[in-house]
Enzyme design. Structure first.
Site, PDB file in Angstrom:
ATOM      1  N   THR A  25      32.665  26.263 -21.779  1.00  0.00           N
ATOM      2  CA  THR A  25      32.981  25.946 -20.403  1.00  0.00           C
ATOM      3  C   THR A  25      32.945  27.381 -19.687  1.00  0.00           C
ATOM      4  O   THR A  25      33.860  28.171 -20.077  1.00  0.00           O
ATOM      5  CB  THR A  25      34.272  25.210 -20.275  1.00  0.00           C
ATOM      6  OG1 THR A  25      34.268  24.236 -21.189  1.00  0.00           O
ATOM      7  CG2 THR A  25      34.561  25.015 -18.867  1.00  0.00           C
ATOM      8  N   GLN A 108      26.959  17.558 -23.068  1.00  0.00           N
ATOM      9  CA  GLN A 108      28.279  17.153 -23.472  1.00  0.00           C
ATOM     10  C   GLN A 108      29.135  16.481 -22.265  1.00  0.00           C
ATOM     11  O   GLN A 108      29.304  17.098 -21.197  1.00  0.00           O
ATOM     12  CB  GLN A 108      29.215  18.389 -23.795  1.00  0.00           C
ATOM     13  CG  GLN A 108      30.666  18.075 -24.304  1.00  0.00           C
ATOM     14  CD  GLN A 108      31.622  19.318 -24.551  1.00  0.00           C
ATOM     15  OE1 GLN A 108      31.902  19.991 -23.784  1.00  0.00           O
ATOM     16  NE2 GLN A 108      31.782  19.520 -25.889  1.00  0.00           N
ATOM     17  N   ALA A 184      38.121  14.909 -27.008  1.00  0.00           N
ATOM     18  CA  ALA A 184      39.262  15.619 -27.728  1.00  0.00           C
ATOM     19  C   ALA A 184      40.087  16.229 -26.581  1.00  0.00           C
ATOM     20  O   ALA A 184      39.757  16.460 -25.224  1.00  0.00           O
ATOM     21  CB  ALA A 184      38.918  16.731 -28.540  1.00  0.00           C
ATOM     22  N   TYR A 187      41.606  15.329 -22.833  1.00  0.00           N
ATOM     23  CA  TYR A 187      40.922  14.508 -21.704  1.00  0.00           C
ATOM     24  C   TYR A 187      40.925  13.098 -21.829  1.00  0.00           C
ATOM     25  O   TYR A 187      41.752  12.353 -22.535  1.00  0.00           O
ATOM     26  CB  TYR A 187      39.491  15.214 -21.654  1.00  0.00           C
ATOM     27  CG  TYR A 187      39.587  16.652 -21.360  1.00  0.00           C
ATOM     28  CD1 TYR A 187      40.314  17.073 -20.258  1.00  0.00           C
ATOM     29  CD2 TYR A 187      38.777  17.423 -22.095  1.00  0.00           C
ATOM     30  CE1 TYR A 187      40.241  18.583 -20.255  1.00  0.00           C
ATOM     31  CE2 TYR A 187      38.783  18.898 -21.876  1.00  0.00           C
ATOM     32  CZ  TYR A 187      39.511  19.319 -21.056  1.00  0.00           C
ATOM     33  OH  TYR A 187      39.614  20.615 -20.638  1.00  0.00           O
TER      34      TYR A 187
END
Length: 225
Positions: A25, A108, A184, A187
């Site tokens: 990220t 993703q 996971a 979230y």
């Protein structure tokens, strides 16, 4: 070490070697959440400048928000999305670069749930399985750098599941070779599974079978696409 250079498959996707760049990220989608030239250059450098035999042949896009409620979080504003035509067009430029180097790329898919703040851009309401605020957090782009706020309970999450489906359709149109379901790290999918954050007493909560329903239904719509 020699096996790292041999082909393999990820599901139905064949890749030329076993080196995979994992999801990372980064706040690169400035000034909006639309992928841009900076991201294009980074991907191009990863594929072109690494040793040819060990250069990653599969990549993950990292967090790709499935809707505007999923976008932006504590430490990572300006993460990219996959829910508009502009996102699709911008990602297509990146997937084209990846495919030109005989590599594969996965999107993703990400929804923050309660790990967000209603004062962040486009964030009203912040959805979660139950009205239980997360602990900690520091929204550095907001005045006073507040922590997490109490979210709004999702009475029926089917519309979020449909947004996962739309995100997968967009990812396919954008040229991604597949999607990765982010389930996971606290979230939204994790929030449904965890009995401390999911207090539903209907088909979405209580037993393990019910708490895992959101994850199962979302993954099934992704598979259908």
């Amino acid at each position: 070490m020699s096996s790292l250079s041999t082909p393999t498959t990820l599901g139905a996707v064949e890749i030329r070697n076993r080196n995979v760049m994992s999801a990372l990220t980064r706040s690169r989608s400035l000034p909006t959440n639309i992928p841009n030239e900076t991201m294009w250059n980074i991907i191009n450098s990863v594929l072109m400048e690494a040793q040819a035999s060990l250069s990653p042949r599969a990549l993950s896009s990292a967090n790709n928000s499935i809707n505007y409620h999923a976008y932006c979080r504590t430490e990572w504003p300006h993460t990219p999305g996959i829910y508009t035509a502009e996102h699709v067009a911008a990602w297509r430029k990146i997937t084209d670069v990846v495919h030109a180097e005989s590599a594969k790329i996965f999107s993703q898919l990400w929804h923050l749930g309660r790990a967000n703040h209603p004062d962040m851009p486009e964030q009203i309401p912040v959805w979660a399985p139950s009205t239980i605020a997360a602990r900690g957090g520091k929204f550095r782009t907001l005045p006073g750098q507040p922590g997490y706020a109490t979210p709004t309970e999702l009475p029926d999450p089917w519309f979020i599941i449909e947004q996962y489906k739309k995100a997968a359709i967009n990812a396919k149109e954008a040229g991604f070779d597949g999607v990765e379901f982010h389930g996971a790290n606290g979230y939204l999918p994790h929030q449904f599974f965890d009995s401390t954050t999911n207090k539903h007493t209907d088909m979405w909560g209580g037993s393990i079978e019910n708490r895992i329903r959101f994850i199962r239904e979302a993954v099934e719509v992704l598979i259908s696409v």
